[in-house]
Write an enzyme that holds these catalytic residues in place. Structure first.
Site, PDB file in Angstrom:
ATOM      1  N   SER A   1      30.912  -7.790  49.448  1.00  0.00           N
ATOM      2  CA  SER A   1      31.071  -6.608  48.596  1.00  0.00           C
ATOM      3  C   SER A   1      29.797  -5.780  48.559  1.00  0.00           C
ATOM      4  CB  SER A   1      31.442  -7.017  47.171  1.00  0.00           C
ATOM      5  OG  SER A   1      32.528  -7.897  47.175  1.00  0.00           O
TER       6      SER A   1
HETATM    7  N1  SAH Z   1      32.738 -12.657  47.024  1.00  0.00           N
HETATM    8  C1  SAH Z   1      32.559 -12.484  48.446  1.00  0.00           C
HETATM    9  C2  SAH Z   1      33.337 -11.332  49.035  1.00  0.00           C
HETATM   10  C3  SAH Z   1      34.756 -11.487  48.870  1.00  0.00           C
HETATM   11  S1  SAH Z   1      35.809 -10.784  50.099  1.00  0.00           S
HETATM   12  C4  SAH Z   1      31.100 -12.328  48.838  1.00  0.00           C
HETATM   13  O1  SAH Z   1      30.240 -12.245  47.960  1.00  0.00           O
HETATM   14  O2  SAH Z   1      30.833 -12.316  50.031  1.00  0.00           O
HETATM   15  C5  SAH Z   1      37.256 -11.540  49.453  1.00  0.00           C
HETATM   16  C6  SAH Z   1      37.435 -12.979  49.829  1.00  0.00           C
HETATM   17  O3  SAH Z   1      38.546 -13.477  49.098  1.00  0.00           O
HETATM   18  C7  SAH Z   1      37.732 -13.178  51.298  1.00  0.00           C
HETATM   19  O4  SAH Z   1      36.827 -14.082  51.852  1.00  0.00           O
HETATM   20  C8  SAH Z   1      39.149 -13.742  51.281  1.00  0.00           C
HETATM   21  O5  SAH Z   1      39.394 -14.669  52.318  1.00  0.00           O
HETATM   22  C9  SAH Z   1      39.216 -14.395  49.920  1.00  0.00           C
HETATM   23  N2  SAH Z   1      40.567 -14.599  49.395  1.00  0.00           N
HETATM   24  C10 SAH Z   1      41.636 -13.765  49.421  1.00  0.00           C
HETATM   25  N3  SAH Z   1      42.700 -14.333  48.841  1.00  0.00           N
HETATM   26  C11 SAH Z   1      42.306 -15.563  48.414  1.00  0.00           C
HETATM   27  C12 SAH Z   1      42.960 -16.648  47.761  1.00  0.00           C
HETATM   28  N4  SAH Z   1      44.254 -16.614  47.414  1.00  0.00           N
HETATM   29  N5  SAH Z   1      42.248 -17.763  47.492  1.00  0.00           N
HETATM   30  C13 SAH Z   1      40.936 -17.857  47.848  1.00  0.00           C
HETATM   31  N6  SAH Z   1      40.269 -16.881  48.491  1.00  0.00           N
HETATM   32  C14 SAH Z   1      40.937 -15.734  48.760  1.00  0.00           C
END
Ligand code: SAH
Length: 227
Positions: free
Chosen positions: A71
């Site tokens: 992000s």
């Molecule tokens: N917080 C992260 C960025 C998040 S991007 C950072 O600091 O880098 C969003 C993430 O959520 C992605 O890696 C995606 O794979 C994950 N995601 C999406 N749906 C999800 C779910 N149901 N359970 C766990 N992770 C999930």
């Protein structure tokens, strides 16, 4: 370059660049000095591919592989501020659950301010990479788990706050159920394509969660299943 070399490589240049990022975050409205300090302390360049490292302190989201993104620093700082200041009557936040570990950066920032951070990720390669990184950075108060985050992590709940870093069309009930009485869930709510509303939902026993809209954001979608 391996991670150790990259961590050692936090010389004057990247420290100065990080402080410039903190100035920009302050100018964008981030006020909590402890959050700004955490943003200054966590080396974001260790959370992106080496090819992207030179852009690690720009205030933008960047690809981390598997179609996912780290992000934008402003959004990480804003969500962290919402989480750490969410305790009613100044109550300290001790335990946070994150859904969407991604690179591990948001968890790392939170770990500077919250005693224990739990984080779930549905993409195997990402969670393994993030786990290695967090260990190498010596951040020992973060527990990672490879799973679909829709069910939360009930064995370790309830949590003072739950932070979701993927766009939710509807907020999973299990996650709301793992927020401690009086705690909050923070995350982007809305259509998975386009923009969402970053919102906080205050959860009180026996009452419907109280929604507060914060601002418009753009996140990758919350998906089901593991891969
Ligand atoms: N917080 C992260 C960025 C998040 S991007 C950072 O600091 O880098 C969003 C993430 O959520 C992605 O890696 C995606 O794979 C994950 N995601 C999406 N749906 C999800 C779910 N149901 N359970 C766990 N992770 C999930």
């Amino acid at each position: 370059m391996n991670m150790e070399a990259r961590i050692r490589g936090i010389g004057m240049t990247s420290q100065r660049t990080r402080l410039r990022l903190v100035d920009r975050l302050r100018a964008s409205g981030i006020k909590d000095e402890s959050v700004l300090q955490a943003m200054a302390d966590v080396p974001r360049h260790c959370f992106v591919d080496e090819a992207m490292a030179s852009r690690a302190y720009d205030d933008c989201s960047l690809p981390i592989g598997e179609g996912q993104t780290i992000s934008q620093p402003y959004v990480v700082a804003l969500m962290t501020e919402l989480v750490v200041n969410s305790g009613l009557n100044g109550k300290k936040i001790n335990k946070v659950l994150e859904i969407g570990t991604g690179s591990g950066y948001q968890a790392a920032v939170l770990s500077k301010l919250v005693p224990t951070v739990y984080t779930l990720e549905r993409v195997r390669t990402l969670v393994h990479r993030a786990g290695d990184r967090l260990r190498q950075l010596g951040l020992r108060n973060i527990r990672t788990r490879y799973t679909d985050g829709v069910e939360g992590w009930s064995e370790n709940g309830p949590f003072d706050a739950v932070i979701v870093t993927a766009a939710m069309e509807t907020v999973p009930q299990a996650l709301l159920g793992q927020v401690a009485d009086g705690g909050v869930l923070v995350g982007p709510v809305g259509a998975q394509q386009g923009t969402q509303q970053l919102a906080t939902m205050r959860c009180r026993a026996g009452q419907a969660p109280q929604l507060q809209k914060i601002e418009e954001v753009r996140f990758v979608p919350f998906l089901s299943g593991k891969c």
